[in-house]
Design an enzyme around this catalytic site. Structure first.
Site, PDB file in Angstrom:
ATOM      1  N   HIS A  50       0.962  -3.052 -15.527  1.00 34.37           N
ATOM      2  CA  HIS A  50       1.232  -3.968 -14.426  1.00 34.37           C
ATOM      3  C   HIS A  50       0.386  -5.223 -14.605  1.00 34.37           C
ATOM      4  CE1 HIS A  50      -2.301  -1.792 -12.945  1.00 34.37           C
ATOM      5  NE2 HIS A  50      -2.432  -2.618 -11.917  1.00 34.37           N
ATOM      6  N   HIS A  61      -1.971  -6.908 -12.815  1.00 32.54           N
ATOM      7  CA  HIS A  61      -3.293  -7.204 -12.259  1.00 32.54           C
ATOM      8  C   HIS A  61      -4.281  -7.575 -13.360  1.00 32.54           C
ATOM      9  CE1 HIS A  61      -2.641  -5.043  -8.139  1.00 32.54           C
ATOM     10  NE2 HIS A  61      -2.177  -6.272  -8.156  1.00 32.54           N
ATOM     11  N   ASP A 115      -7.305  -7.041 -14.055  1.00 38.47           N
ATOM     12  CA  ASP A 115      -8.193  -6.058 -14.669  1.00 38.47           C
ATOM     13  C   ASP A 115      -7.452  -5.075 -15.567  1.00 38.47           C
ATOM     14  OD1 ASP A 115      -7.015  -4.984 -12.336  1.00 38.47           O
ATOM     15  OD2 ASP A 115      -8.646  -3.552 -12.049  1.00 38.47           O
ATOM     16  N   HIS A 116      -6.175  -5.348 -15.834  1.00 31.21           N
ATOM     17  CA  HIS A 116      -5.402  -4.569 -16.800  1.00 31.21           C
ATOM     18  C   HIS A 116      -4.846  -5.440 -17.926  1.00 31.21           C
ATOM     19  CE1 HIS A 116      -5.349  -0.740 -14.486  1.00 31.21           C
ATOM     20  NE2 HIS A 116      -5.656  -1.587 -13.518  1.00 31.21           N
ATOM     21  N   HIS A 160       1.900   0.538  -5.960  1.00 34.26           N
ATOM     22  CA  HIS A 160       0.693  -0.287  -6.053  1.00 34.26           C
ATOM     23  C   HIS A 160       1.096  -1.749  -6.236  1.00 34.26           C
ATOM     24  CE1 HIS A 160      -3.414  -1.367  -7.130  1.00 34.26           C
ATOM     25  NE2 HIS A 160      -3.011  -1.812  -8.310  1.00 34.26           N
ATOM     26  N   ASP A 212      -2.602   2.531 -12.104  1.00 33.57           N
ATOM     27  CA  ASP A 212      -2.973   2.541 -10.691  1.00 33.57           C
ATOM     28  C   ASP A 212      -1.867   3.125  -9.807  1.00 33.57           C
ATOM     29  OD1 ASP A 212      -5.142   1.289 -11.749  1.00 33.57           O
ATOM     30  OD2 ASP A 212      -4.911  -0.587 -10.673  1.00 33.57           O
ATOM     31  N   HIS A 249      -8.836   3.955 -13.600  1.00 32.54           N
ATOM     32  CA  HIS A 249     -10.137   3.634 -13.019  1.00 32.54           C
ATOM     33  C   HIS A 249     -11.006   4.876 -12.847  1.00 32.54           C
ATOM     34  CE1 HIS A 249      -9.408  -0.595 -11.836  1.00 32.54           C
ATOM     35  NE2 HIS A 249      -8.150  -0.206 -11.684  1.00 32.54           N
TER      36      HIS A 249
END
Length: 261
Positions: A62, A64, A66-67, A120, A139, A177
């Site tokens: 996805h 975001h 932080d990915h 998410h 996530d 995570h």
């Protein structure tokens, strides 16, 4: 060649940022290596260099930051084919291949199946490798949890979680995570009599005290202890005052309680 893969892919968990995970999936026969998500370049490149592996594919779950934020730095050193969701392509880094649920491709001769696990985010996907008994969920389904519903609805996430729960129990759940210990503190509030959960919490506390990761987990363990998969459980329904309620509604209540926790 297809059909000649001798063993499951070797899966390596890579801690990134403060609490993210990326994963490598490597085939020793062909030398192909897939990276699932790219939170940060340096740890991924070090993991590849330490093993002498060459990156062939990058799989993005996805959009975001932080990915995906480590992708440019990784590709600068290890060029690879980037694969992600067609539905999220306008928010992802440039993709070489856009995929949707039901699509599959191969890494090292092993099929990789694409699952839509929106909730998410809209367009969140998971990657299932049946021959390696692993699913990369980022996530969506997480260790003792599920991702906060930033874009999707409880109904979407409930469908997504049930899709993942239908995979074989011995599937390795590679989520995005290190939230397990905090998830456990919430889980016990809605499922306080679950002995399997109590045992898992003790294991988690020991692992974290020793600086060890709690990810990946197994689907069997998640089904036994993760309240977000257990909305049909009579004990949880009773604890919430929702005996006999539609499990989707129970899930929505569990998610709302976690948001306030």
């Amino acid at each position: 060649m297809k059909g000649q893969k001798a063993m499951p892919l070797e899966i390596v968990t890579i801690p990134c940022l403060s609490d993210n995970y990326a994963f490598l999936a490597h085939d020793a026969v062909t030398g192909q290596t897939g990276l699932i998500d790219a939170p940060e370049a340096a740890p991924v490149l070090k993991a590849l260099d330490d093993r002498g592996w060459t990156l062939s594919h990058v799989l993005l779950t996805h959009h975001h930051w932080d990915h995906v934020d480590g992708l440019a730095g990784i590709l600068a050193k290890q060029p690879a084919k980037v694969i992600g969701a067609a539905a999220d392509a306008n928010r992802l880094p440039p993709l070489d291949q856009q995929v949707t649920e039901g699509d599959s491709f191969e890494i090292g001769g092993e099929p990789v199946q694409v699952l839509d696990v929106s909730g998410h985010t809209d367009g969140h996907i998971a990657f299932y490798m049946p021959e390696s008994f692993a699913v990369f969920t980022a996530d969506s389904l997480m260790a003792l949890g599920c991702g906060r519903l930033f874009e999707g609805t409880p109904a979407q996430m409930w469908v997504s979680l049930n899709k993942l729960a239908a995979l074989p129990d011995d599937t390795l759940v590679c989520s995005g995570h290190e939230y397990t210990q905090s998830n456990a503190k919430f889980a016990i509030t809605v499922d306080p009599e679950n002995q399997a959960l109590k045992d898992r919490i003790a294991d988690i506390d020991r692992a974290r005290a020793a600086g060890k990761a709690t990810v990946p987990s197994t689907l069997a363990l998640e089904k036994a202890t993760n309240p977000f998969l257990r909305a049909a459980d009579p004990a949880i329904q009773a604890k919430l005052g929702m005996v006999g309620a539609d499990p989707e509604a129970v899930f929505a209540e569990i998610r709302a309680r976690k948001d306030r926790f």
